[in-house]
Design an enzyme around this catalytic site. Structure first.
Site, PDB file in Angstrom:
ATOM      1  N   ARG A 191      -7.240  -6.091  -3.907  1.00 29.25           N
ATOM      2  CA  ARG A 191      -7.030  -4.833  -4.625  1.00 29.25           C
ATOM      3  C   ARG A 191      -7.744  -4.794  -5.976  1.00 29.25           C
ATOM      4  NH1 ARG A 191      -2.356  -1.080  -5.832  1.00 29.25           N
ATOM      5  NH2 ARG A 191      -2.036  -1.022  -8.079  1.00 29.25           N
ATOM      6  N   HIS A 211      -7.770   7.525  -4.273  1.00 28.18           N
ATOM      7  CA  HIS A 211      -7.130   6.311  -3.774  1.00 28.18           C
ATOM      8  C   HIS A 211      -6.685   6.532  -2.328  1.00 28.18           C
ATOM      9  CE1 HIS A 211      -6.262   4.157  -7.710  1.00 28.18           C
ATOM     10  NE2 HIS A 211      -6.634   5.352  -8.132  1.00 28.18           N
ATOM     11  N   SER A 212      -6.014   5.537  -1.772  1.00 25.78           N
ATOM     12  CA  SER A 212      -5.218   5.673  -0.548  1.00 25.78           C
ATOM     13  C   SER A 212      -4.104   4.631  -0.643  1.00 25.78           C
ATOM     14  CB  SER A 212      -6.078   5.439   0.703  1.00 25.78           C
ATOM     15  OG  SER A 212      -6.421   4.070   0.861  1.00 25.78           O
ATOM     16  N   TYR A 213      -2.956   4.879   0.016  1.00 24.32           N
ATOM     17  CA  TYR A 213      -2.690   5.908   0.992  1.00 24.32           C
ATOM     18  C   TYR A 213      -1.400   6.622   0.591  1.00 24.32           C
ATOM     19  CZ  TYR A 213       0.746   2.512   2.790  1.00 24.32           C
ATOM     20  OH  TYR A 213       1.796   1.635   2.894  1.00 24.32           O
ATOM     21  N   GLU A 241      -4.082  10.359  -3.641  1.00 25.94           N
ATOM     22  CA  GLU A 241      -3.878   9.375  -2.576  1.00 25.94           C
ATOM     23  C   GLU A 241      -4.252  10.047  -1.258  1.00 25.94           C
ATOM     24  OE1 GLU A 241      -2.995   6.252  -2.992  1.00 25.94           O
ATOM     25  OE2 GLU A 241      -2.231   6.228  -5.057  1.00 25.94           O
ATOM     26  N   ASN A 271      -6.656  -0.063 -12.476  1.00 20.30           N
ATOM     27  CA  ASN A 271      -5.859   1.145 -12.663  1.00 20.30           C
ATOM     28  C   ASN A 271      -4.548   0.879 -13.395  1.00 20.30           C
ATOM     29  OD1 ASN A 271      -5.848   3.974 -12.318  1.00 20.30           O
ATOM     30  ND2 ASN A 271      -4.325   3.793 -10.674  1.00 20.30           N
ATOM     31  N   ARG A 272      -4.477  -0.245 -14.075  1.00 17.22           N
ATOM     32  CA  ARG A 272      -3.412  -0.526 -15.041  1.00 17.22           C
ATOM     33  C   ARG A 272      -4.015  -0.951 -16.375  1.00 17.22           C
ATOM     34  NH1 ARG A 272      -1.737   1.415 -11.186  1.00 17.22           N
ATOM     35  NH2 ARG A 272       0.096   0.884  -9.908  1.00 17.22           N
ATOM     36  N   TYR A 275       5.638   6.942  -8.766  1.00 16.14           N
ATOM     37  CA  TYR A 275       6.285   5.846  -9.496  1.00 16.14           C
ATOM     38  C   TYR A 275       5.543   5.638 -10.806  1.00 16.14           C
ATOM     39  CZ  TYR A 275       2.528   2.812  -7.699  1.00 16.14           C
ATOM     40  OH  TYR A 275       1.319   2.262  -7.377  1.00 16.14           O
ATOM     41  N   ARG A 284      -9.386  -2.436  -1.548  1.00 11.60           N
ATOM     42  CA  ARG A 284      -9.028  -2.353  -0.133  1.00 11.60           C
ATOM     43  C   ARG A 284      -8.878  -0.929   0.383  1.00 11.60           C
ATOM     44  NH1 ARG A 284      -3.036  -4.965  -1.025  1.00 11.60           N
ATOM     45  NH2 ARG A 284      -2.082  -3.274  -2.207  1.00 11.60           N
ATOM     46  N   GLU A 285      -8.987   0.041  -0.481  1.00 12.89           N
ATOM     47  CA  GLU A 285      -8.768   1.438  -0.108  1.00 12.89           C
ATOM     48  C   GLU A 285     -10.090   2.061   0.351  1.00 12.89           C
ATOM     49  OE1 GLU A 285      -6.797   3.016  -3.582  1.00 12.89           O
ATOM     50  OE2 GLU A 285      -5.169   1.561  -3.413  1.00 12.89           O
ATOM     51  N   HIS A 313      -9.562   0.633  -6.358  1.00  7.48           N
ATOM     52  CA  HIS A 313      -8.824  -0.421  -5.662  1.00  7.48           C
ATOM     53  C   HIS A 313      -9.624  -0.817  -4.423  1.00  7.48           C
ATOM     54  CE1 HIS A 313      -4.776   0.786  -7.671  1.00  7.48           C
ATOM     55  NE2 HIS A 313      -5.398  -0.157  -8.342  1.00  7.48           N
TER      56      HIS A 313
END
Length: 424
Positions: free
Chosen positions: A241, A308-310, A385, A257-258, A362, A185-186, A183
């Site tokens: 993202r 990942h984050s966060y 994360e 990541n989907r 989730y 922006r992480e 992703h």
């Protein structure tokens, strides 16, 4: 104007107003609302709100009672969103009053970044551009024995995605794979992987645990998996993202990541959503290429980690469902994750929540942890994360890069001990 028309109109307003005079995306007046459901009814309510507003940028999705929901909302959408999300007793607070202010502060802190791109002078405590990271990978691999660059896959825009391959022993056949930056922006994710590489190699020969890890395993570590998106987040849109697939006829980008091929198909079908799943499983070259690369190791592949984050989570499969679905390795995955978390916590007293990805965070179909376990057959497959829990979100200050890396390094040593004990 109906609800669907209203959402479409609001989205057009966002796209029209988001770009400044020079094309760079700005977030002036964007707020991040924080809503903490206190009951199961409130949690279900917020899950319904998230479903209705699927093109909004949920930084933290509704997951558990007592766990905050963070959502970034444009000025044009704020009044309608608050009205839609409100219900008696549910508190909606403004966590970030102006996202652009945070972006500007971050940029100001980064302005003195060094220009050196060799391994000796590389600044490990900065969020470096991809060009600097690539130059560092070249120099680092040529400066250390047993370290080489290996192509893992390619991106939509034709970039070659490289990892550093650490192979200290010619007899090692087991493989441990780590990736960061899926992703865009992480940013702390690539920075952490870079630091881990340096810590592993620098401590080889002086730290018995690290030496054993590198003698018994080939480590392949990819700092920036989503190169196109990472570059875009640096130059055009700090909050980007996805990858940079233009998605003809719709908004750009697929959430890599989907898009993996285990239980693909339950994420968003809207090209404008942050979690757009793509047209089919492995539709994106990043993922189809990396699957072919990783499958080539067969049963020798013993570790798959996606940073990942966060939020500070250490999660294992399954991620595709919110229900607890049994599988034979769950207890061992959990036990090792708890040991890792204890080691992480011992360094700077930071707690990482350990749990099953879907039920405990989730549900998300086509995710990396399920891909590692379900498609590749890797028992120890995790999604992590990194910092923080919600003070800075995606814009973690550079001063936290090193302590993040230090605690994760401690956790990885504990994980490495288990790998060596079990497979070497």
């Amino acid at each position: 104007m109906g609800v669907v028309q209203l959402l479409r109109f609001a989205f057009v307003v966002v796209i029209t107003c988001q770009f400044g005079a020079h094309g760079k995306v700005r977030y002036d007046g964007y707020k991040v609302f924080r809503i903490t459901p206190r009951t199961q009814d409130e949690l279900k309510w917020m899950q319904g709100v998230a479903d209705r507003w699927e093109t909004l940028d949920f930084w933290k999705h509704p997951t558990k009672v007592g766990r905050p929901v963070d959502v970034m909302v444009s000025p044009a959408q704020q009044l309608d969103f608050v009205r839609s999300a409100s219900r008696p007793g549910l508190e909606i607070t403004t966590w970030i009053s102006n996202v652009q202010d945070m972006i500007d502060r971050e940029a100001a802190e980064m302005i003195n970044s060094k220009n050196e791109v060799n391994a000796a002078n590389f600044d490990y405590n900065k969020y470096n551009t991809y060009e600097k990271i690539f130059a560092w990978m070249n120099d680092f691999s040529s400066s250390h024995s047993g370290v080489s660059m290996v192509q893992v896959t390619t991106t939509y825009e034709g970039e070659r995605v490289y990892g550093l391959r650490i192979a200290k022993s010619p007899s090692a056949t087991n493989v441990a794979y780590i990736q960061g930056g899926i992703h865009a922006r992480e940013w702390v994710s690539p920075a952490t992987v870079i630091n881990l590489i340096n810590m592993f190699v620098s401590n080889y020969g002086s730290d018995d645990t690290v030496t054993s890890m590198l003698d018994n395993f080939v480590w392949i570590m990819v700092p920036v998996y989503n190169i196109d998106g990472y570059k875009f987040s640096r130059i055009e849109d700090r909050m980007w993202r996805k990858n940079r697939n233009p998605n003809t006829g719709g908004c750009a980008g697929v959430d890599l990541n989907r898009n993996y091929d285990y239980e693909w198909g339950g994420a968003s079908k809207s090209k404008c959503a942050q979690d757009y799943q793509g047209t089919e499983a492995l539709s994106e070259p990043e993922n189809s290429g990396s699957k072919a690369f990783l499958q080539s190791f067969g049963s020798n592949l013993k570790l798959f980690i996606d940073f990942h984050s966060y939020g500070q989570y250490w999660l294992y499969p399954w991620g595709y469902t919110r229900f607890d679905v049994a599988h034979p390795d769950k207890d061992e995955q959990n036990a090792l994750a708890i040991k890792v978390e204890n080691s992480i916590n011992s360094v700077h007293n930071k707690n990482y929540f350990v749990g099953e990805s879907g039920p405990d965070m989730y549900p998300a179909t086509g995710g990396s942890e399920d891909f590692g376990y379900g498609s590749l057959g890797v028992k120890y497959s995790y999604v992590v994360e990194l910092r923080d829990e919600g003070t800075f979100g995606f814009e973690l200050p550079e001063r936290q890069i090193q302590p993040t890396a230090e605690e994760i390094y401690a956790g990885m040593k504990t994980l490495g001990q288990q790998l060596v004990a079990e497979y070497a």
